[in-house]
Design an enzyme around this catalytic site. Structure first.
Site, PDB file in Angstrom:
ATOM      1  N   THR A  39       0.839  -1.202   0.000  1.00 55.58           N
ATOM      2  CA  THR A  39       0.000   0.000   0.000  1.00 55.58           C
ATOM      3  C   THR A  39       0.877   1.256   0.000  1.00 55.58           C
ATOM      4  OG1 THR A  39      -1.702  -1.178   1.223  1.00 55.58           O
ATOM      5  CG2 THR A  39      -1.833   1.214   1.251  1.00 55.58           C
ATOM      6  N   HIS A  42       2.147   1.978  -3.362  1.00 56.00           N
ATOM      7  CA  HIS A  42       1.119   2.647  -4.177  1.00 56.00           C
ATOM      8  C   HIS A  42       1.067   4.140  -3.837  1.00 56.00           C
ATOM      9  CE1 HIS A  42      -0.723  -0.578  -6.448  1.00 56.00           C
ATOM     10  NE2 HIS A  42      -0.697  -1.354  -5.377  1.00 56.00           N
TER      11      HIS A  42
END
Ligand code: ZN
Ligand code: ZN
Length: 335
Positions: A39, A42
């Site tokens: 995450t 990202h």
């Protein structure tokens, strides 16, 4: 105190800000380790700019020590804690159903709200779980991804004697494999990165390396029957294409990877074998509690997954290395 601020795609800047004062219901934490995960990569690439503000502090895998806590909160100075980063509304349909981690207004500390990439961190005590003394600091920082894995394995209903194929042997795939093994299942992890294959091997996990055909392998392993459960943890189209071909009649497919794009799935096999496919995301409080139990008892080894520790100032370089396919499993920021 030092803190790392998101400065737009590809950039984190370390700066100095005053130590925050805890407000009502908050404990002040001194952060010791923060894990970097998919995450965060990202976020680093700008994919979550609609959620992470400029100047925001990321870090949702936080291990810390309590500096001060409200009276009667159950926490005292010196307690070692991890932070459960899910913030829910408590009133929407998901929250009322008992799925507050999927709240329709879900916010995550370290994504939508300030996280742990800083020296001192005020957090309301209902987000804290105590870490037993038996667990070292590195292992404690891997409890959050282990909670992801215990949630995934529980949702998939893996039981003793099951055969399980995990597509993807990064930190989450490895932890899913280890939790499945702890539940008494036979596990094989499919992975292409040589460094990760080596590490999975030292953890005693069976692996399927680059160039090995998962469907052919499973047919031989199970005499054409298929595995009981398959986990998709790669985010890759080839794995999605294969996943319905490796599962037995009435078997289960768990989608754990974050798929930003639609992917081609062989729905004929979904139909022909009456398969069940479900998504699996984040964690319940029970998954955190199980993760702490499994880690503290040594049933799931966590410290060997930590392949690198970096200082806060090296966050940008650490992210670049992870994106470049460096030979790492879990990378921690050490404060
Ligand atoms: Zn994470
Ligand atoms: Zn809600």
């Amino acid at each position: 105190m030092r803190a790392s601020f998101y400065d737009g795609p590809g950039r984190f800047a370390t700066g100095s800000v005053p130590v925050p004062a805890p407000t009502r219901g908050e404990a002040l934490l001194r952060v010791r380790r923060v894990g970097i995960c998919g995450t965060d990569l990202h976020i680093f690439q700008g994919h979550l700019d609609h959620r992470v503000p400029r100047g925001g502090v990321i870090g949702h895998e936080t291990f810390a020590e309590v500096v001060e806590a409200p009276k009667d909160s159950g926490f005292v100075a010196g307690d070692r804690v991890v932070v459960e980063p899910v913030v829910c509304c408590g009133a929407c349909r998901a929250c009322r159903m008992g799925a507050s981690y999927l709240c329709y207004s879900l916010k995550v500390l370290g994504v939508d709200l300030p996280g742990g990439m800083r020296e001192y961190y005020p957090v309301t005590t209902d987000h804290l779980l105590k870490v037993p003394d038996a667990l070292g600091d590195d292992a404690a920082a891997v409890i959050e991804p282990l909670a992801v894995a215990t949630h995934d394995v529980t949702r998939a209903g893996v039981k003793r004697g099951d055969r399980v194929l995990v597509f993807g042997g990064g930190p989450i795939g490895a932890l899913i494999g280890l939790v499945c093994r702890q539940r008494g299942a036979e596990v094989v992890v499919s992975e292409i990165n040589e460094f990760r294959l080596g590490l999975l091997g030292t953890l005693g996990l069976e692996t399927l390396g680059r160039g090995r055909d998962a469907v052919k392998f499973v047919n031989e392993w199970t005499d054409g029957v298929g595995v009981d459960v398959a986990f998709e943890v790669t985010g890759r189209p080839e794995a999605v294409r294969a996943v319905t071909d490796v599962v037995r009649v009435w078997g289960t497919i768990s989608i754990v990877a974050i798929h930003a794009e639609p992917m081609a799935v062989n729905l004929y096999q979904m139909f022909a074998r009456e398969l069940t496919m479900h998504g699996s995301r984040l964690y319940t409080r029970a998954a955190w509690e199980e993760a702490i139990r499994l880690a503290a008892s040594g049933a799931v080894p966590l410290a060997p997954l930590v392949s690198r520790r970096i200082p806060l100032e090296a966050l940008t370089e650490g992210m670049q290395a992870a994106l470049g396919g460096a030979n790492v499993m879990k990378v921690l920021v050490e404060l």
